[in-house]
Design a protein around this motif. Structure first.
Motif, PDB file in Angstrom:
ATOM      1  N   ASN A  93      45.417   3.774  33.089  1.00 16.03           N
ATOM      2  CA  ASN A  93      45.788   1.975  32.901  1.00 16.03           C
ATOM      3  C   ASN A  93      47.388   1.733  33.446  1.00 16.03           C
ATOM      4  O   ASN A  93      47.384   1.522  33.937  1.00 16.03           O
ATOM      5  N   LYS A  97      49.026   0.767  36.839  1.00 21.98           N
ATOM      6  CA  LYS A  97      49.698  -0.103  37.081  1.00 21.98           C
ATOM      7  C   LYS A  97      51.184   0.075  37.530  1.00 21.98           C
ATOM      8  O   LYS A  97      51.551  -0.375  37.943  1.00 21.98           O
ATOM      9  N   SER A 122      46.688 -11.506  39.579  1.00 20.10           N
ATOM     10  CA  SER A 122      45.309 -11.577  39.178  1.00 20.10           C
ATOM     11  C   SER A 122      44.669 -10.131  39.582  1.00 20.10           C
ATOM     12  O   SER A 122      43.950  -9.449  39.315  1.00 20.10           O
ATOM     13  N   ARG A 123      44.823  -9.328  40.761  1.00 26.57           N
ATOM     14  CA  ARG A 123      44.913  -8.479  41.513  1.00 26.57           C
ATOM     15  C   ARG A 123      45.515  -7.124  40.402  1.00 26.57           C
ATOM     16  O   ARG A 123      44.981  -6.033  39.825  1.00 26.57           O
ATOM     17  N   GLY A 125      46.015  -7.920  36.608  1.00 31.94           N
ATOM     18  CA  GLY A 125      45.555  -8.199  35.766  1.00 31.94           C
ATOM     19  C   GLY A 125      44.758  -7.409  35.643  1.00 31.94           C
ATOM     20  O   GLY A 125      44.248  -6.554  34.085  1.00 31.94           O
ATOM     21  N   SER A 126      43.536  -7.810  36.360  1.00 34.55           N
ATOM     22  CA  SER A 126      42.283  -7.795  36.159  1.00 34.55           C
ATOM     23  C   SER A 126      41.377  -6.165  36.936  1.00 34.55           C
ATOM     24  O   SER A 126      41.080  -5.570  36.068  1.00 34.55           O
ATOM     25  N   ASP A 127      42.063  -6.095  38.006  1.00 35.09           N
ATOM     26  CA  ASP A 127      41.647  -4.507  38.812  1.00 35.09           C
ATOM     27  C   ASP A 127      41.485  -3.188  37.570  1.00 35.09           C
ATOM     28  O   ASP A 127      40.523  -2.362  37.640  1.00 35.09           O
ATOM     29  N   GLN A 129      41.804  -3.528  34.617  1.00 32.83           N
ATOM     30  CA  GLN A 129      40.516  -3.312  33.188  1.00 32.83           C
ATOM     31  C   GLN A 129      39.453  -3.279  34.155  1.00 32.83           C
ATOM     32  O   GLN A 129      38.297  -2.545  33.101  1.00 32.83           O
ATOM     33  N   TYR A 130      38.980  -3.504  35.206  1.00 32.15           N
ATOM     34  CA  TYR A 130      37.771  -3.046  35.825  1.00 32.15           C
ATOM     35  C   TYR A 130      37.723  -0.856  35.152  1.00 32.15           C
ATOM     36  O   TYR A 130      36.520  -1.051  35.115  1.00 32.15           O
TER      37      TYR A 130
END
Length: 169
Positions: A93, A97, A122-123, A125-127, A129-130
């Motif tokens: 992660n 990032k 959003s990109r 922060g959330s990508d 996490q997937y």
């Protein structure tokens, strides 16, 4: 579906390569963890069939100690199993990032005027996490089939005819 999962894991290969030993270690801990997860079934069977029938006070009082010890060992193995994969998740992660931020810093100003701030956040922060969820599923993909295999062997040991009839149905 399986093919898409394999493709996604192959795309993560450069990120996972430095941590392959942590992943292997976590996968190897899945074997004793699966055995520990299925162990209450034969333990309760032994307790009901042998200990309670013989009414041996020493064995009856010793049974809770065995159960507590079993769950203490389960805790230690489970902790190691999840700890190793969480190290991999955190490091991958962080690397993702960092590369994402470096890429965003190299983009032109026109890109930032065309995209909304919410989309960019959003990109970022959330990508990742997937990706974290996908890496965490490696443990489940290893552990659950091994647990099934142990439980299946135990069911065959108990009554192989009933087990085969159940699978036929």
């Amino acid at each position: 579906m399986l093919l898409s999962i394999v493709r996604a894991l192959l795309r993560l290969k450069p990120y996972l390569r430095p941590y392959v030993w942590l992943i292997v270690g976590s996968g190897l801990l899945a074997i004793p963890l699966a055995a520990l997860r299925m162990s209450p079934a034969p333990l309760v069977q032994y307790y009901v069939d042998d200990v309670l029938v013989s009414r041996n006070q020493a064995k009856i009082l010793f049974f809770p100690v065995i159960v507590i010890g079993l769950y203490a060992v389960n805790f230690m193995v489970r902790f190691g199993h999840y700890y190793l994969i969480r190290i991999v998740v955190a490091r991958v992660n962080q690397r993702l990032k960092n590369q994402l931020y470096e890429h965003l810093l190299g983009l032109s100003a026109d890109y930032f005027t065309a995209q909304s701030t919410g989309t960019l956040i959003s990109r970022v922060g959330s990508d990742p996490q997937y990706v974290d969820g996908g890496i965490s599923c490696i443990n489940t993909a290893i552990r659950e089939p091994v647990t099934f295999f142990f439980l299946f062997l135990y069911a065959i040991k108990l009554n192989w005819k009933l087990t085969l009839v159940t699978f036929a149905i």
